[in-house]
Motif scaffolding. Structure first.
Motif, PDB file in Angstrom:
ATOM      1  N   SER A 514      -4.624 -56.693   3.320  1.00 24.11           N
ATOM      2  CA  SER A 514      -5.901 -56.468   2.728  1.00 24.11           C
ATOM      3  C   SER A 514      -7.068 -57.296   4.016  1.00 24.11           C
ATOM      4  O   SER A 514      -5.884 -58.245   4.428  1.00 24.11           O
ATOM      5  CB  SER A 514      -6.019 -56.472   1.033  1.00 24.11           C
ATOM      6  OG  SER A 514      -6.658 -57.466   1.102  1.00 24.11           O
ATOM      7  N   PHE A 515      -8.089 -56.127   4.130  1.00 20.60           N
ATOM      8  CA  PHE A 515      -8.825 -56.702   4.888  1.00 20.60           C
ATOM      9  C   PHE A 515      -9.799 -57.046   4.946  1.00 20.60           C
ATOM     10  O   PHE A 515     -10.509 -55.627   3.870  1.00 20.60           O
ATOM     11  CB  PHE A 515      -8.502 -56.801   6.528  1.00 20.60           C
ATOM     12  CG  PHE A 515      -8.371 -55.683   6.722  1.00 20.60           C
ATOM     13  CD1 PHE A 515      -9.103 -55.323   7.172  1.00 20.60           C
ATOM     14  CD2 PHE A 515      -7.019 -54.587   6.189  1.00 20.60           C
ATOM     15  CE1 PHE A 515      -9.322 -53.871   7.299  1.00 20.60           C
ATOM     16  CE2 PHE A 515      -7.606 -53.746   6.418  1.00 20.60           C
ATOM     17  CZ  PHE A 515      -8.791 -52.747   7.262  1.00 20.60           C
ATOM     18  N   THR A 516     -11.315 -57.430   5.342  1.00 24.38           N
ATOM     19  CA  THR A 516     -12.666 -57.063   5.425  1.00 24.38           C
ATOM     20  C   THR A 516     -13.229 -56.461   7.047  1.00 24.38           C
ATOM     21  O   THR A 516     -12.380 -57.018   7.836  1.00 24.38           O
ATOM     22  CB  THR A 516     -13.656 -58.687   4.798  1.00 24.38           C
ATOM     23  OG1 THR A 516     -13.467 -59.318   5.977  1.00 24.38           O
ATOM     24  CG2 THR A 516     -13.055 -58.729   3.573  1.00 24.38           C
ATOM     25  N   GLY A 548     -13.329 -52.760  -3.913  1.00 20.54           N
ATOM     26  CA  GLY A 548     -14.513 -53.815  -3.669  1.00 20.54           C
ATOM     27  C   GLY A 548     -15.247 -54.097  -1.691  1.00 20.54           C
ATOM     28  O   GLY A 548     -15.547 -52.113  -1.375  1.00 20.54           O
ATOM     29  N   ASP A 549     -15.678 -54.940  -1.338  1.00 17.96           N
ATOM     30  CA  ASP A 549     -15.671 -55.211   0.453  1.00 17.96           C
ATOM     31  C   ASP A 549     -14.623 -55.616   0.745  1.00 17.96           C
ATOM     32  O   ASP A 549     -14.709 -55.078   2.272  1.00 17.96           O
ATOM     33  CB  ASP A 549     -16.378 -56.418   0.085  1.00 17.96           C
ATOM     34  CG  ASP A 549     -15.699 -57.790  -0.026  1.00 17.96           C
ATOM     35  OD1 ASP A 549     -14.864 -57.725  -0.619  1.00 17.96           O
ATOM     36  OD2 ASP A 549     -16.870 -58.379   0.306  1.00 17.96           O
ATOM     37  N   ARG A 550     -13.193 -54.801   0.517  1.00 18.97           N
ATOM     38  CA  ARG A 550     -11.718 -55.327   0.920  1.00 18.97           C
ATOM     39  C   ARG A 550     -11.285 -54.386   1.304  1.00 18.97           C
ATOM     40  O   ARG A 550     -11.438 -53.030   0.696  1.00 18.97           O
ATOM     41  CB  ARG A 550     -11.380 -55.882   0.648  1.00 18.97           C
ATOM     42  CG  ARG A 550     -11.599 -57.694   0.420  1.00 18.97           C
ATOM     43  CD  ARG A 550      -9.939 -58.429  -0.485  1.00 18.97           C
ATOM     44  NE  ARG A 550      -9.431 -58.782   0.536  1.00 18.97           N
ATOM     45  CZ  ARG A 550      -9.847 -59.952   1.970  1.00 18.97           C
ATOM     46  NH1 ARG A 550     -10.572 -60.467   1.954  1.00 18.97           N
ATOM     47  NH2 ARG A 550      -8.744 -59.972   3.425  1.00 18.97           N
ATOM     48  N   LEU A 551     -10.625 -54.353   2.600  1.00 20.45           N
ATOM     49  CA  LEU A 551     -10.402 -52.727   2.782  1.00 20.45           C
ATOM     50  C   LEU A 551      -8.743 -52.988   2.824  1.00 20.45           C
ATOM     51  O   LEU A 551      -7.568 -53.690   3.059  1.00 20.45           O
ATOM     52  CB  LEU A 551     -10.301 -51.484   4.321  1.00 20.45           C
ATOM     53  CG  LEU A 551     -11.863 -51.084   4.066  1.00 20.45           C
ATOM     54  CD1 LEU A 551     -11.969 -51.188   6.094  1.00 20.45           C
ATOM     55  CD2 LEU A 551     -12.574 -50.368   4.256  1.00 20.45           C
ATOM     56  N   ARG A 552      -7.930 -51.823   2.610  1.00 18.29           N
ATOM     57  CA  ARG A 552      -6.878 -51.781   2.750  1.00 18.29           C
ATOM     58  C   ARG A 552      -5.905 -50.423   3.036  1.00 18.29           C
ATOM     59  O   ARG A 552      -6.394 -49.123   2.931  1.00 18.29           O
ATOM     60  CB  ARG A 552      -6.224 -52.467   0.962  1.00 18.29           C
ATOM     61  CG  ARG A 552      -5.858 -51.298   0.334  1.00 18.29           C
ATOM     62  CD  ARG A 552      -5.156 -51.278  -0.958  1.00 18.29           C
ATOM     63  NE  ARG A 552      -5.102 -50.715  -2.020  1.00 18.29           N
ATOM     64  CZ  ARG A 552      -3.734 -50.012  -2.382  1.00 18.29           C
ATOM     65  NH1 ARG A 552      -2.521 -49.500  -1.619  1.00 18.29           N
ATOM     66  NH2 ARG A 552      -3.924 -49.241  -3.037  1.00 18.29           N
ATOM     67  N   PHE A 553      -4.311 -50.436   3.304  1.00 18.40           N
ATOM     68  CA  PHE A 553      -3.631 -48.803   3.880  1.00 18.40           C
ATOM     69  C   PHE A 553      -3.257 -48.704   2.623  1.00 18.40           C
ATOM     70  O   PHE A 553      -3.062 -49.478   1.662  1.00 18.40           O
ATOM     71  CB  PHE A 553      -2.834 -49.420   4.783  1.00 18.40           C
ATOM     72  CG  PHE A 553      -3.329 -49.686   6.136  1.00 18.40           C
ATOM     73  CD1 PHE A 553      -2.965 -48.923   6.678  1.00 18.40           C
ATOM     74  CD2 PHE A 553      -3.581 -51.083   6.775  1.00 18.40           C
ATOM     75  CE1 PHE A 553      -3.954 -49.061   8.664  1.00 18.40           C
ATOM     76  CE2 PHE A 553      -3.529 -50.941   7.815  1.00 18.40           C
ATOM     77  CZ  PHE A 553      -3.648 -50.067   9.517  1.00 18.40           C
ATOM     78  N   ARG A 554      -3.763 -47.079   2.351  1.00 19.07           N
ATOM     79  CA  ARG A 554      -3.556 -46.807   1.232  1.00 19.07           C
ATOM     80  C   ARG A 554      -1.733 -46.288   0.883  1.00 19.07           C
ATOM     81  O   ARG A 554      -1.681 -46.449   0.287  1.00 19.07           O
ATOM     82  CB  ARG A 554      -4.167 -45.730   0.888  1.00 19.07           C
ATOM     83  CG  ARG A 554      -4.283 -44.827  -0.309  1.00 19.07           C
ATOM     84  CD  ARG A 554      -4.771 -42.848  -0.298  1.00 19.07           C
ATOM     85  NE  ARG A 554      -3.778 -42.304   0.608  1.00 19.07           N
ATOM     86  CZ  ARG A 554      -3.001 -41.693   0.732  1.00 19.07           C
ATOM     87  NH1 ARG A 554      -2.691 -41.820  -0.750  1.00 19.07           N
ATOM     88  NH2 ARG A 554      -2.593 -40.830   1.180  1.00 19.07           N
ATOM     89  N   VAL A 555      -1.693 -46.196   2.351  1.00 21.34           N
ATOM     90  CA  VAL A 555       0.115 -46.064   2.112  1.00 21.34           C
ATOM     91  C   VAL A 555       1.125 -47.792   2.721  1.00 21.34           C
ATOM     92  O   VAL A 555       0.388 -47.291   3.955  1.00 21.34           O
ATOM     93  CB  VAL A 555       0.235 -44.754   2.390  1.00 21.34           C
ATOM     94  CG1 VAL A 555       2.064 -44.337   3.165  1.00 21.34           C
ATOM     95  CG2 VAL A 555      -0.269 -43.415   2.063  1.00 21.34           C
ATOM     96  N   PRO A 556       1.907 -48.040   2.135  1.00 25.22           N
ATOM     97  CA  PRO A 556       2.199 -49.262   3.016  1.00 25.22           C
ATOM     98  C   PRO A 556       3.087 -48.766   3.892  1.00 25.22           C
ATOM     99  O   PRO A 556       3.067 -49.379   4.724  1.00 25.22           O
ATOM    100  CB  PRO A 556       2.814 -49.644   1.705  1.00 25.22           C
ATOM    101  CG  PRO A 556       1.778 -49.677   0.362  1.00 25.22           C
ATOM    102  CD  PRO A 556       1.427 -48.402   1.185  1.00 25.22           C
TER     103      PRO A 556
END
Length: 687
Positions: A514-516, A548-556
């Motif tokens: 995850s990252f911003t 929230g304020d973070r983003l992540r790849f939905r599919v690893p």
């Protein structure tokens, strides 16, 4: 008009206005921008407001109206040798000139003729029209002409030109002109190194010219250039082409008689395994039952991400109506041909009278029309699909369309929002569905751990699960490094993303799970505003999701493919650069360490040993030990650094406790004990 007939306008290179063989001096660049705006609307009135917007955009000077008047007066004087082509009225200004005397309009008219010839299967005439269109270019479009309107038109015309060049080469290849094309394509590839279509055609032309070794060398150059320029592997089509060249695939050889249209695809066979989606399946079956039993027409729109199993779902649901189903699938090429899907599905006669054609087909009994992947369809086919929807109210017609969330297109969004029918969205497989699919496709029980891993790794994507199960059946143990087949499938699904979007995601994948956006800004060195478009695109495509304020790849798995697309050596350097950026911005020590550990064995950056020694007490024990162990084997350390790192490692591995492990009394542990006493470490946080 006799004098005006000698005026020609060249906006595709050369002097903008010519009288016979001579040039007409139009004056400063902004005056030329006014002339170009009028020429691109030849025969139509353009309001003063539109001219102001075209030349200055959102921030015109206070005296813009007066300046436009002055420019038009000057243009009239300059054009006096050809009469009075500039006409003024309350509506604005008009360049009273036939469109055939403006090279842009001639270019576009020839492209329209080429499209018509393509639909008719007249490929030689299509090639002639394409050559005529491209012959209008004598240099750069709207060269030196300023203003937002000129900038937009320049980009549009350049893209049309590139599409025409690619199509010209494609048609010439189909007609057997491969030998003559090689030199031309080599130049185009050099000028436009990221256009994979040009690389594919150059490789094909070389292969058909009997130059197999050169074709393979051309692939190697293409792959190297694409990776260097974009940081991504070439698409699956280019990779597959290399294998065709190696295999001397007969399908790659020239065929004398190309087909007029793609034939309507027969409904695909039922999938060997079909699980889950009971609710969605029931909705579509109700529409089909109403058609077959009562002759009642309807419309169904199927939403689903790439790999969600839309085709298999439709094949299973429509299995009992295969003989009454016409099935067509859009692709990237079909989007360039007006009404191509309608012609492919219903025949060329539908282009003349759509209603008559569909009515005639429905006279033979209930009819199912399936249009897959409408996100690729041309605008005219989408509008015709909307007309077909109107026929379902009075004909025994079940109209089905399917699409992915990307590429986003206003026409497609509008069509979907106005739909008078059922919208069916295919959800990802949940845990029970994943287990059911495994039971249907695998000969042995994979175990609960593997099923949990598969569900999480693929996020329930049906296609990814099938590929993962196939690899498991072939003996591949589950891990987070995607094998080539699975990676190719993912890359194919990511083809709808823009190149800037892919580049952004390539950087994001290296940031971790995850990252911003702030992290992304630090890593890429780009302004936040320039990243927003790429992030929004990825969110719309369901590649990323917000927490929230973070983003992540939905599919690893998708993140793993982006990571794998960066060569290991480059990846190691990038991870160290990201770590340096994070360290400089005051990121938590464990996050910096996460990046360094992903760099692998070669921690070559000179700042790393000092940073680790300064921050070792802020690290969790696990990452600290791993980092110290990796660094202690590096060759670029000074003797002092080596001693300090070894001492910190010893202090972590051999803490001063009452319960000393028996093995620590061995003679070989003495140096570690000595180093540990010298370091006298303070208590550390445990992981």
């Amino acid at each position: 008009m006799d004098e005006v007939s000698s005026l020609t306008v060249r906006l595709l290179g050369g002097s903008p206005a010519r009288h016979g063989d001579g040039e007409i001096a139009l004056g400063p660049a902004q005056r030329q921008a006014v002339f170009a705006t009028l020429a691109l609307h030849a025969g139509q009135f353009v309001s003063r407001r539109e001219i102001i917007d075209a030349v200055w955009g959102e921030r015109p000077p206070d005296s813009a109206t007066g300046i436009v008047y002055t420019y038009v007066s000057a243009l009239r004087r300059a054009l006096e040798p050809v009469g009075e082509p500039l006409v003024a009225s309350r509506a604005g200004y008009r360049l009273d000139l036939p469109k055939q005397q403006v090279d842009v309009h001639v270019f576009e008219a020839e492209l329209d003729r080429a499209r018509a010839h393509r639909l008719a299967g007249a490929h030689r005439r299509e090639l002639e029209s394409l050559r005529s269109a491209l012959g209008q270019w004598r240099g750069s479009a709207l060269d030196g002409i300023p203003g937002p309107f000129a900038e937009t038109q320049r980009a549009r015309l350049n893209e049309l030109r590139m599409s025409a060049l690619e199509r010209q080469a494609e048609v010439a290849l189909r007609l057997g002109g491969h030998r003559e094309l090689v030199d031309e394509l080599a130049v185009l590839v050099e000028r436009h190194p990221l256009r994979e279509g040009l690389h594919r055609m150059l490789i094909t032309a070389l292969f058909r010219s009997g130059r197999q070794a050169e074709a393979l060398a051309a692939f190697d150059r293409a792959r190297e250039t694409i990776i260097e320029r974009s940081g991504l592997e070439p698409g699956p089509e280019l990779l597959a082409l290399r294998q065709q060249v190696l295999d001397d695939d007969p399908a790659l050889h020239h065929r004398d008689q190309p087909d007029r249209h793609r034939r309507t695809r027969t409904a695909p066979a039922r999938p060997s395994a079909f699980v889950g989606r009971e609710f969605e399946f029931g909705r579509l079956r109700r529409n089909l039952t109403a058609l077959l039993d009562e002759g009642r027409g309807s419309t169904v729109w199927l939403d689903g991400e790439a790999g969600s199993g839309k085709s298999a779902f439709l094949a299973e649901a429509l299995a009992t109506a295969r003989s009454r189903t016409r099935w067509v699938e859009a692709d990237e090429l079909s989007g360039a041909i007006p009404l191509s899907l309608i012609a492919d599905c219903l025949g060329g006669e539908a282009l003349d009278d759509l209603g008559k054609t569909v009515t005639g087909l429905c006279e033979d009994g209930p009819l199912v029309l399936v249009f897959e992947d409408l996100h690729w369809a041309d605008e005219e086919s989408l509008l015709a699909w909307q007309r077909l929807q109107g026929f379902t109210a009075r004909l025994p017609l079940l109209l089905i369309g399917s699409a992915r969330p990307l590429p986003r297109r206003p026409t497609l969004d509008d069509l979907r929002s106005r739909l008078d029918g059922d919208i069916v969205a295919l959800p990802p497989f949940d845990g029970p569905a994943v287990a059911a699919l495994a039971a249907e496709t695998l000969a042995r029980d994979p175990g609960a751990d593997f099923l949990e891993f598969a569900a999480e790794y693929t996020a329930g994507n049906a296609r990814y699960l099938c590929e993962l199960f196939a690899e498991f059946a072939d003996g591949h143990e589950p891990d987070t490094s995607p094998h080539s087949t699975l990676a190719t499938v993912v890359e194919d699904h990511l083809a709808t993303l823009s190149v800037p979007g892919k580049r952004t995601l390539n950087s994001a994948a290296l940031l971790g799970s995850s990252f911003t956006i702030a992290d992304l800004t630090d890593v890429t060195g780009r302004e936040r505003a320039s990243l927003v478009g790429a992030v929004e695109e990825a969110l719309a495509a369901h590649v990323l999701q917000a927490e929230g304020d973070r983003l992540r790849f939905r599919v690893p798995l998708v993140r793993a493919v982006f990571v794998a697309n960066t060569p290991p050596a480059i990846r190691a350097v990038l991870h160290q650069e990201i770590a340096a950026t994070m360290a400089g911005s005051g990121a938590p020590a464990d996050r910096v360490a996460e990046q360094l550990l992903q760099a692998g064995d070669e921690l070559t950056a000179h700042w790393i040993p000092r940073w680790v020694l300064d921050n070792v007490r802020a690290l969790s024990t696990g990452p600290a030990i791993e980092l110290l162990h990796l660094l202690s084997h590096q060759r670029n350390l000074t003797e002092e650094q080596h001693q300090s790192l070894a001492g910190e490692l010893a202090a972590l591995l051999l803490p001063e406790t009452d319960a000393t492990p028996s093995w620590s009394a061995q003679p070989w542990c003495a140096p570690l004990h000595a180093l540990a006493r010298v370091r006298n470490p303070t208590a550390r946080r445990t992981s």
